[in-house]
Design a protein around this motif. Structure first.
Motif, PDB file in Angstrom:
ATOM      1  N   SER A  68     -12.838  30.572  70.030  1.00 26.39           N
ATOM      2  CA  SER A  68     -14.257  30.361  70.302  1.00 26.39           C
ATOM      3  C   SER A  68     -14.781  29.793  68.989  1.00 26.39           C
ATOM      4  CB  SER A  68     -14.940  31.683  70.625  1.00 26.39           C
ATOM      5  OG  SER A  68     -16.310  31.551  70.312  1.00 26.39           O
ATOM      6  N   LEU A  69     -15.128  28.506  68.996  1.00 25.91           N
ATOM      7  CA  LEU A  69     -15.562  27.878  67.739  1.00 25.91           C
ATOM      8  C   LEU A  69     -16.834  28.535  67.216  1.00 25.91           C
ATOM      9  CD1 LEU A  69     -14.998  25.764  65.622  1.00 25.91           C
ATOM     10  CD2 LEU A  69     -16.208  24.086  67.001  1.00 25.91           C
ATOM     11  N   SER A  70     -17.638  29.004  68.143  1.00 29.15           N
ATOM     12  CA  SER A  70     -18.862  29.677  67.742  1.00 29.15           C
ATOM     13  C   SER A  70     -18.529  30.938  66.915  1.00 29.15           C
ATOM     14  CB  SER A  70     -19.637  29.978  69.018  1.00 29.15           C
ATOM     15  OG  SER A  70     -20.480  31.019  68.855  1.00 29.15           O
ATOM     16  N   PHE A 121     -15.506  11.696  62.097  1.00 27.96           N
ATOM     17  CA  PHE A 121     -14.181  12.147  61.677  1.00 27.96           C
ATOM     18  C   PHE A 121     -13.329  12.655  62.846  1.00 27.96           C
ATOM     19  CE2 PHE A 121     -15.859  12.123  57.344  1.00 27.96           C
ATOM     20  CZ  PHE A 121     -14.745  11.732  56.621  1.00 27.96           C
ATOM     21  N   LEU A 122     -13.860  12.585  64.078  1.00 30.18           N
ATOM     22  CA  LEU A 122     -13.127  13.163  65.215  1.00 30.18           C
ATOM     23  C   LEU A 122     -11.978  12.256  65.682  1.00 30.18           C
ATOM     24  CD1 LEU A 122     -14.399  15.210  68.041  1.00 30.18           C
ATOM     25  CD2 LEU A 122     -13.504  13.021  68.770  1.00 30.18           C
ATOM     26  N   ASN A 123     -10.860  12.868  66.037  1.00 30.90           N
ATOM     27  CA  ASN A 123      -9.730  12.127  66.595  1.00 30.90           C
ATOM     28  C   ASN A 123      -9.891  12.100  68.124  1.00 30.90           C
ATOM     29  OD1 ASN A 123      -7.305  11.325  67.715  1.00 30.90           O
ATOM     30  ND2 ASN A 123      -6.033  12.390  66.210  1.00 30.90           N
ATOM     31  N   LYS A 129      -9.924  16.221  69.214  1.00 28.64           N
ATOM     32  CA  LYS A 129      -9.960  17.287  68.215  1.00 28.64           C
ATOM     33  C   LYS A 129     -10.713  16.803  66.976  1.00 28.64           C
ATOM     34  CE  LYS A 129      -6.061  20.146  69.258  1.00 28.64           C
ATOM     35  NZ  LYS A 129      -5.814  19.496  70.546  1.00 28.64           N
ATOM     36  N   GLY A 130     -11.612  17.662  66.537  1.00 26.84           N
ATOM     37  CA  GLY A 130     -12.367  17.273  65.342  1.00 26.84           C
ATOM     38  C   GLY A 130     -12.625  18.443  64.423  1.00 26.84           C
ATOM     39  N   ILE A 131     -12.192  19.654  64.831  1.00 27.37           N
ATOM     40  CA  ILE A 131     -12.480  20.815  63.982  1.00 27.37           C
ATOM     41  C   ILE A 131     -11.725  20.672  62.656  1.00 27.37           C
ATOM     42  CG2 ILE A 131     -12.338  23.330  63.768  1.00 27.37           C
ATOM     43  CD1 ILE A 131     -12.258  23.464  66.856  1.00 27.37           C
ATOM     44  N   HIS A 132     -10.431  20.342  62.750  1.00 21.67           N
ATOM     45  CA  HIS A 132      -9.608  20.288  61.535  1.00 21.67           C
ATOM     46  C   HIS A 132     -10.023  19.140  60.625  1.00 21.67           C
ATOM     47  CE1 HIS A 132      -7.771  17.474  64.250  1.00 21.67           C
ATOM     48  NE2 HIS A 132      -6.868  17.087  63.374  1.00 21.67           N
TER      49      HIS A 132
HETATM   50  C1  LIG Z   1     -16.888  19.473  74.799  1.00 23.72           C
HETATM   51  C2  LIG Z   1     -16.188  19.436  73.483  1.00 23.72           C
HETATM   52  C3  LIG Z   1     -14.899  19.931  73.359  1.00 23.72           C
HETATM   53  C4  LIG Z   1     -14.251  19.896  72.137  1.00 23.72           C
HETATM   54  N1  LIG Z   1     -12.995  20.424  72.041  1.00 23.72           N
HETATM   55  C5  LIG Z   1     -12.391  20.441  70.844  1.00 23.72           C
HETATM   56  C6  LIG Z   1     -11.101  21.040  70.691  1.00 23.72           C
HETATM   57  O1  LIG Z   1     -10.538  21.587  71.640  1.00 23.72           O
HETATM   58  N2  LIG Z   1     -10.530  21.005  69.454  1.00 23.72           N
HETATM   59  C7  LIG Z   1     -11.128  20.428  68.377  1.00 23.72           C
HETATM   60  O2  LIG Z   1     -10.549  20.425  67.280  1.00 23.72           O
HETATM   61  N3  LIG Z   1     -12.339  19.833  68.500  1.00 23.72           N
HETATM   62  C8  LIG Z   1     -12.982  19.849  69.690  1.00 23.72           C
HETATM   63  N4  LIG Z   1     -14.219  19.285  69.802  1.00 23.72           N
HETATM   64  C9  LIG Z   1     -14.818  18.638  68.621  1.00 23.72           C
HETATM   65  C10 LIG Z   1     -15.341  19.663  67.618  1.00 23.72           C
HETATM   66  O3  LIG Z   1     -16.187  20.594  68.268  1.00 23.72           O
HETATM   67  C11 LIG Z   1     -16.098  18.923  66.518  1.00 23.72           C
HETATM   68  O4  LIG Z   1     -15.305  17.895  66.008  1.00 23.72           O
HETATM   69  C12 LIG Z   1     -16.496  19.845  65.374  1.00 23.72           C
HETATM   70  O5  LIG Z   1     -17.225  20.948  65.839  1.00 23.72           O
HETATM   71  C13 LIG Z   1     -17.311  19.058  64.347  1.00 23.72           C
HETATM   72  O6  LIG Z   1     -17.769  19.918  63.354  1.00 23.72           O
HETATM   73  P1  LIG Z   1     -19.095  19.571  62.529  1.00 23.72           P
HETATM   74  O7  LIG Z   1     -19.228  20.664  61.536  1.00 23.72           O
HETATM   75  O8  LIG Z   1     -19.038  18.189  62.055  1.00 23.72           O
HETATM   76  O9  LIG Z   1     -20.284  19.614  63.583  1.00 23.72           O
HETATM   77  P2  LIG Z   1     -20.750  20.712  64.633  1.00 23.72           P
HETATM   78  O10 LIG Z   1     -19.645  21.626  64.985  1.00 23.72           O
HETATM   79  O11 LIG Z   1     -21.419  19.968  65.708  1.00 23.72           O
HETATM   80  O12 LIG Z   1     -21.830  21.564  63.836  1.00 23.72           O
HETATM   81  C14 LIG Z   1     -23.048  21.011  63.405  1.00 23.72           C
HETATM   82  C15 LIG Z   1     -24.020  22.138  63.096  1.00 23.72           C
HETATM   83  O13 LIG Z   1     -25.165  21.578  62.465  1.00 23.72           O
HETATM   84  C16 LIG Z   1     -26.347  22.092  63.051  1.00 23.72           C
HETATM   85  N5  LIG Z   1     -27.375  21.071  62.850  1.00 23.72           N
HETATM   86  C17 LIG Z   1     -27.402  19.819  63.362  1.00 23.72           C
HETATM   87  N6  LIG Z   1     -28.468  19.146  62.910  1.00 23.72           N
HETATM   88  C18 LIG Z   1     -29.129  19.996  62.093  1.00 23.72           C
HETATM   89  C19 LIG Z   1     -30.308  19.858  61.319  1.00 23.72           C
HETATM   90  N7  LIG Z   1     -31.004  18.712  61.267  1.00 23.72           N
HETATM   91  N8  LIG Z   1     -30.754  20.929  60.603  1.00 23.72           N
HETATM   92  C20 LIG Z   1     -30.047  22.105  60.626  1.00 23.72           C
HETATM   93  N9  LIG Z   1     -28.905  22.281  61.337  1.00 23.72           N
HETATM   94  C21 LIG Z   1     -28.458  21.226  62.049  1.00 23.72           C
HETATM   95  C22 LIG Z   1     -25.962  22.356  64.501  1.00 23.72           C
HETATM   96  O14 LIG Z   1     -26.808  23.316  65.096  1.00 23.72           O
HETATM   97  C23 LIG Z   1     -24.525  22.855  64.338  1.00 23.72           C
HETATM   98  O15 LIG Z   1     -24.489  24.243  64.129  1.00 23.72           O
HETATM   99  C24 LIG Z   1     -14.891  19.323  71.010  1.00 23.72           C
HETATM  100  C25 LIG Z   1     -16.186  18.833  71.129  1.00 23.72           C
HETATM  101  C26 LIG Z   1     -16.837  18.902  72.349  1.00 23.72           C
HETATM  102  C27 LIG Z   1     -18.252  18.397  72.439  1.00 23.72           C
END
Ligand SMILES: Cc1cc2nc3c(=O)[nH]c(=O)nc-3n(C[C@H](O)[C@H](O)[C@H](O)COP(=O)(O)OP(=O)(O)OC[C@H]3O[C@@H](n4cnc5c(N)ncnc54)[C@H](O)[C@@H]3O)c2cc1C
Length: 558
Positions: free
Chosen positions: A127-129, A341-343, A348-351
């Motif tokens: 759970s990414l959350s 940066f997402l692949n 996948k984009g978490i890593h």
């Molecule tokens: C449906 C779906 C499925 C996915 N499945 C996978 C998977 O299985 N494996 C994987 O590796 N990746 C997956 N991804 C991709 C992955 O979730 C993202 O690549 C990753 O979360 C990107 O991380 P981030 O920190 O860049 O952004 P995010 O995870 O999007 O986090 C951004 C944070 O910034 C906050 N924020 C935004 N704007 C502001 C602002 N102006 N002021 C304050 N806070 C702000 C948001 O509330 C959020 O908490 C999936 C994505 C989606 C949409």
């Protein structure tokens, strides 16, 4: 004139997603390492004093706005914290099996070998959350300040366009824009370096890119929309640790799309569907595509007797390496999804988000070492990215999404060839592949015939057992908006909705929004349909930010 508090920080991170949480933690440990090197005479110079670091997050807590149920490649978190499991990182399950299914309307074909990009054995279902919540706790333990419910509303610049921090949004404003009794002005957080990690279609990243032309010479971004539900299913319906990716039904062959089913602990299943927002047919409704996906006999079988417990939707930037903006400017760096940066091939984009954050952190240490926060020092971030495994992973798939712009079959052939040649584009790739996704939508009238759904969604009954309408799904999204607050969605020209957009495109906003925010309502006074924005339904997926574009129809601001 509103008086605002000014708080001086050293580094401000915007967004508490995996990118920035990893960045802030890594920054702390890299400074410690640097100072030890200086103390032991391994490095010349003076130590870096204890930095004031802040992360602002618009959600009510860290993880609140993060879509859960993902497969995480542990490569980056292992670098960040080699003992992440021993430290209690809340992973759900280890992937024990994976499969790729091709679906026709009634049948399923299981690929004899799972294509390499979809191999996930040994990775983690998370759970990414929860992961973000946990990383947030680690940040706080390390002395990093986290400010939830603080949306960064704008960037602050000096007279030379150098970014000097952020302004957070004002709170306690009524829907007319007037201050209420609980009015609190936003604060100015000043910083030597600001790091934008806002996720897909970040609003500050968008402002910065436009102001400084960070996307100059880059390809237009293309987005997809991922819609997912979390289900509790009867024991035995789906194996824990199983990861399935699907292609085919219900997308037509011109539309980019695919589904997934992940088996979590306690008979919980994460199920979702991605629709490319570069679709041509304006009658497509990504939410209903997902609902239709669940009516496939093999999918319905998994969900039979189960209960939907959570819903979410979010846009994904699938453009890849060629759509990455310039990653730095004076006083600012861009990391994670907001910097592409997402692949897209692996979804996948978490890593890569985490690794980009860690490389940003290393760049920031260099900036404090030289006390120079200008582009001259921050440009090293791009060099670090090019030298890292991020480049090795993203460069070979640089043409992946573009390959699908001529449809599924040419996409699959191209992908196979690209796999063999480390990403070369082929002569039969579409010439116009660098155009933005929204440019590809066709008009509703084709050869004098008006398009209709044409039975596309006839089998979706919204029975509230297997398939849900948008309002029911939004109820499970856990979003809350005060009705007496200004709408965060501003459609700059609603006249065009009632006229040109209605005639030429049939108001696709009613369909592309997965939360029923946009509605064309009869107006007796004008005897025509006019746009109503139900902003309190919004699940913050940012789809309207990309499809409601000025060049074609109108602009939506978030
Ligand atoms: C449906 C779906 C499925 C996915 N499945 C996978 C998977 O299985 N494996 C994987 O590796 N990746 C997956 N991804 C991709 C992955 O979730 C993202 O690549 C990753 O979360 C990107 O991380 P981030 O920190 O860049 O952004 P995010 O995870 O999007 O986090 C951004 C944070 O910034 C906050 N924020 C935004 N704007 C502001 C602002 N102006 N002021 C304050 N806070 C702000 C948001 O509330 C959020 O908490 C999936 C994505 C989606 C949409």
């Amino acid at each position: 004139m509103i008086e605002r508090e000014q708080i001086e920080m050293d580094v401000v991170f915007v967004g508490a997603g995996p990118a920035n949480l990893a960045a802030a933690l890594h920054l702390k440990s890299e400074i410690k390492k640097y100072n030890e090197f200086v103390a032991n005479g391994i490095k010349p110079g003076k130590p870096i004093s204890d930095l004031e670091i802040a992360i602002v997050e618009k959600g009510s807590f860290v993880g609140a706005h993060i879509l859960s149920g993902a497969v995480m490649d542990p490569i980056a978190i292992r670098e960040l914290m080699p003992d992440f499991l021993a430290q209690g990182c809340p992973v759900d399950s280890v992937v024990t099996d994976d499969a790729a299914w091709y679906l026709t309307e009634k049948r399923r074909f299981v690929a004899p070998i799972t294509p390499p990009p979809l191999k996930n054995k040994g990775k983690y279902i998370v759970s990414l959350s929860k992961i973000c919540e946990w990383l947030g706790e680690k940040c706080e333990e390390a002395g990093i300040n986290i400010f939830p419910e603080f949306p960064a509303a704008e960037l602050l610049y000096d007279e030379n366009d150098r970014v000097i921090g952020i302004r957070t949004g004002d709170k306690g404003i009524d829907k007319e824009g007037k201050p209420k009794v609980n009015f609190e002005p936003g604060v100015d957080l000043l910083a030597k370096v600001t790091v934008l990690g806002e996720g897909s279609r970040g609003s500050l990243a968008k402002q910065l890119t436009a102001r400084l032309g960070l996307d100059h010479g880059k390809e237009e971004q293309v987005f997809s929309l991922g819609i997912k539900e979390l289900w509790e299913v009867p024991a035995g319906n789906f194996q824990e640790g199983m990861v399935v990716h699907t292609l085919g039904f219900p997308s037509d062959t011109r539309t980019y799309g695919g589904g997934w089913i992940y088996g979590l602990k306690n008979n919980t299943v994460s199920i979702g569907y991605v629709t490319g927002l570069d679709y041509e047919d304006p009658m497509i409704d990504p939410h209903t595509e997902f609902q239709k996906f669940k009516t496939h006999p093999k999918i319905a079988e998994i969900l039979a007797g189960g209960k939907m417990i959570k819903y979410g939707a979010k846009s994904i930037n699938t453009g890849g390496y060629y759509t990455m903006p310039k990653l730095y400017a004076d006083g600012v760096l861009l990391v994670g999804d907001c910097a592409s940066f997402l692949n897209g091939q692996r979804i996948k984009g978490i890593h890569t988000a985490m690794k980009s954050g860690m490389l940003a952190a290393e760049t920031i240490v260099g900036a404090f070492e030289h006390e120079d926060f200008s582009s001259k020092t921050l440009r090293h971030f791009e060099e670090k990215v090019e030298m890292s495994w991020i480049y090795d992973e993203l460069h070979p798939v640089r043409n992946f999404h573009a390959a699908f712009q001529k449809g599924r079959w040419s996409g699959l052939i191209n992908t196979g060839l690209q796999y063999l040649t480390k990403g070369l584009a082929w002569g039969f790739m579409p010439k116009e592949y660098h155009i933005a996704g929204y440019e590809r939508m066709q008009k509703i009238t084709e050869n004098g015939q008006r398009r209709t759904e044409n039975g596309r969604y006839a089998e979706v009954k919204f029975d509230k057992e297997l398939t849900f309408d948008k309002i029911t799904d939004v109820f499970h999204a856990g979003v809350a908006h005060d009705e007496d607050q200004p709408s965060h969605l501003h459609v700059l020209d609603t006249e065009i909705c009632a006229t040109r957009c209605a005639e030429e495109y049939g108001n696709p906003c009613q369909r592309f929004c997965p939360a029923a925010v946009y509605e064309m309502e009869d107006n007796a006074a004008t005897a025509r349909k006019e746009l109503k924005v139900n902003f309190s339904n919004c699940v913050h997926c940012k789809t309207c930010h990309q499809l409601g574009h000025p060049r074609r129809r109108r602009r939506t601001e978030l």
